[in-house]
Scaffold this active site. Structure first.
Site: not given
Ligand SMILES: Cc1cc2nc3c(=O)[nH]c(=O)nc-3n(C[C@H](O)[C@H](O)[C@H](O)COP(=O)(O)OP(=O)(O)OC[C@H]3O[C@@H](n4cnc5c(N)ncnc54)[C@H](O)[C@@H]3O)c2cc1C
Length: 382
Positions: A123, A243, A278, A363-364, A366
């Site tokens: 995906y 999810r 404990h 997957e979105g 926290a």
């Molecule tokens: C091991 C792994 C497997 C994955 N597999 C897939 C896959 O198969 N396919 C795919 O498409 N993607 C995949 N992903 C990507 C994953 O879905 C993204 O890493 C995730 O959506 C977060 O995006 P980012 O890493 O760019 O973080 P960013 O979006 O840059 O976020 C950085 C930080 O800012 C916070 N943040 C961002 N926007 C906001 C907001 N509006 N308000 C508050 N906080 C915010 C986030 O929560 C996070 O803490 C994978 C990631 C990993 C690490």
């Protein structure tokens, strides 16, 4: 009517998955975590058992199960190894939009062969500069006669190095943001498709994660899953279904951590008694068990709603957010109960803690889950 009894069929599915997890996944989990290698043979066996295609209707060769049934199976697989489970799960993430929104011809062309022969799907939503805000994606799909010309690089793609096809999200016009997004089924055999080296990750190291690049790839128009303007909505609808399946992975992982910590606490003697005597240790274990149970109930509700065809965006986000945070807390506490031993590679709890962390990110994240919940709450107040 509220009931928590599993049906006979669900109990049989649970037992089958539990046995597979104990006999096939668990024995190789530590090795693949150490090496960061992909357990292709385990994947093939899991495919044979139907774990790759739980939601695919039987008429296309799948298992024809519901979301709750799938969650029951998933908890068991993840209890063996979350990294291996995620690699199994991602096929459902890629297949579900085809099941739900594909044309009859697309189902015949892509679902049937996927079910009959060992295959892997990925995906592709995220990019290096595009994570939580996928509407700003840079990968483009330009219509040229009977095909789209696809250009861009997707990042963090689970199974990226092994997929037979990718479900790719791309924009026909970046100015249109989410309204310009389409989803395309892209066989990995098409010219111009390539993937990067496996990314060296903190946890879930058995899952294969790579960048995937599309350079002037000619994707036939008939491979477009949703019309322009529909791709984003459909990607998000698919996430409501999947999810709970990631959330329940967190439940399986946290359950294993709780079981291991309980066994250790019964054996480890300090101050002349097993540390489980404990009270503070007992209370930690009680909190761990309570979190596992609560997370499972949130998952089951979100899955049940999905099976009834009732919109579950809020409940799916609640389940994902709660279960991911619970898994992080539970695994951290498991390391604490093991003391110094927990901080070594001699025991499996440090792996569980590393594996748990990324569930709060993918997957979105926290934070995004809380945004989804809050937005829905505000809508309900209007
Ligand atoms: C091991 C792994 C497997 C994955 N597999 C897939 C896959 O198969 N396919 C795919 O498409 N993607 C995949 N992903 C990507 C994953 O879905 C993204 O890493 C995730 O959506 C977060 O995006 P980012 O890493 O760019 O973080 P960013 O979006 O840059 O976020 C950085 C930080 O800012 C916070 N943040 C961002 N926007 C906001 C907001 N509006 N308000 C508050 N906080 C915010 C986030 O929560 C996070 O803490 C994978 C990631 C990993 C690490």
């Amino acid at each position: 009517m509220i009931g928590f009894d599993l049906t006979r069929q669900q109990k049989a599915l649970q037992e089958k998955a539990r046995q597979f997890s104990r006999e096939v996944i668990l024995p190789v989990a530590a090795q693949h975590d150490r090496d960061g290698t992909f357990p292709l043979d385990v994947m093939e066996k899991a495919h044979q058992q139907g774990f790759f295609t739980p939601l695919v209707p039987k008429e296309y060769g799948g298992q024809g199960l519901g979301v709750l049934d799938t969650c029951i199976i998933s908890e068991e697989l993840a209890a063996g190894c979350m990294g291996i489970y995620v690699s199994i799960f991602v096929s459902t993430l890629a297949l579900y939009p085809i099941i739900k929104f594909g044309t009859e011809r697309q189902k015949e062309r892509f679902l049937k062969p996927f079910c009959s022969k060992f295959s892997i799907a990925s995906y592709c939503l995220s990019e290096l500069t595009v994570g939580s805000d996928p509407a700003s994606m840079k990968t483009t799909a330009v219509l040229e006669g009977d095909h789209y010309l696809l250009n861009g690089t997707k990042m963090w793609i689970t199974n990226g190095g092994y997929a037979d096809f990718y479900l790719v999200f791309a924009t026909t016009d970046p100015e249109k943001r989410h309204k310009g997004i389409i989803s395309l089924i892209v066989p990995s055999s098409l010219e111009g498709v390539s993937h990067g080296e496996p990314i060296d990750k903190m946890g879930q190291r058995a899952s294969n994660t790579t960048a995937v690049t599309f350079k002037n790839v000619r994707v036939p128009k008939e491979n477009v899953l949703a019309g322009e303007g529909e791709g984003f909505k459909k990607a998000m609808a698919a996430l409501d279904i999947t999810r709970p399946m990631i959330a329940v992975g967190a439940v399986g992982l946290a359950r294993t951590a709780t079981e291991l910590a309980t066994q250790y606490a019964k054996k480890r003697i300090q101050f002349g008694v097993p540390i489980i005597q404990h009270q503070t240790i007992q209370f930690m274990l009680a909190d761990m068990a309570k979190n596992v149970e609560a997370a499972r109930l949130l998952v089951w509700k979100a899955a049940w709603l999905a099976d009834q065809g009732i919109r579950n965006s809020k409940e799916a986000a609640m389940a994902k957010a709660f279960a991911a945070d619970a898994a992080m807390q539970v695994t951290t506490d498991a390391v604490q109960i093991y003391g110094g031993m927990g901080y070594t590679k001699w025991h499996p709890v440090e792996k569980l803690m590393r594996d748990a962390k990324v569930i709060q990110i993918y997957e979105g994240s926290a934070q995004i889950m809380r945004l989804v919940i809050a937005r829905q709450l505000l809508r309900e107040m209007e």
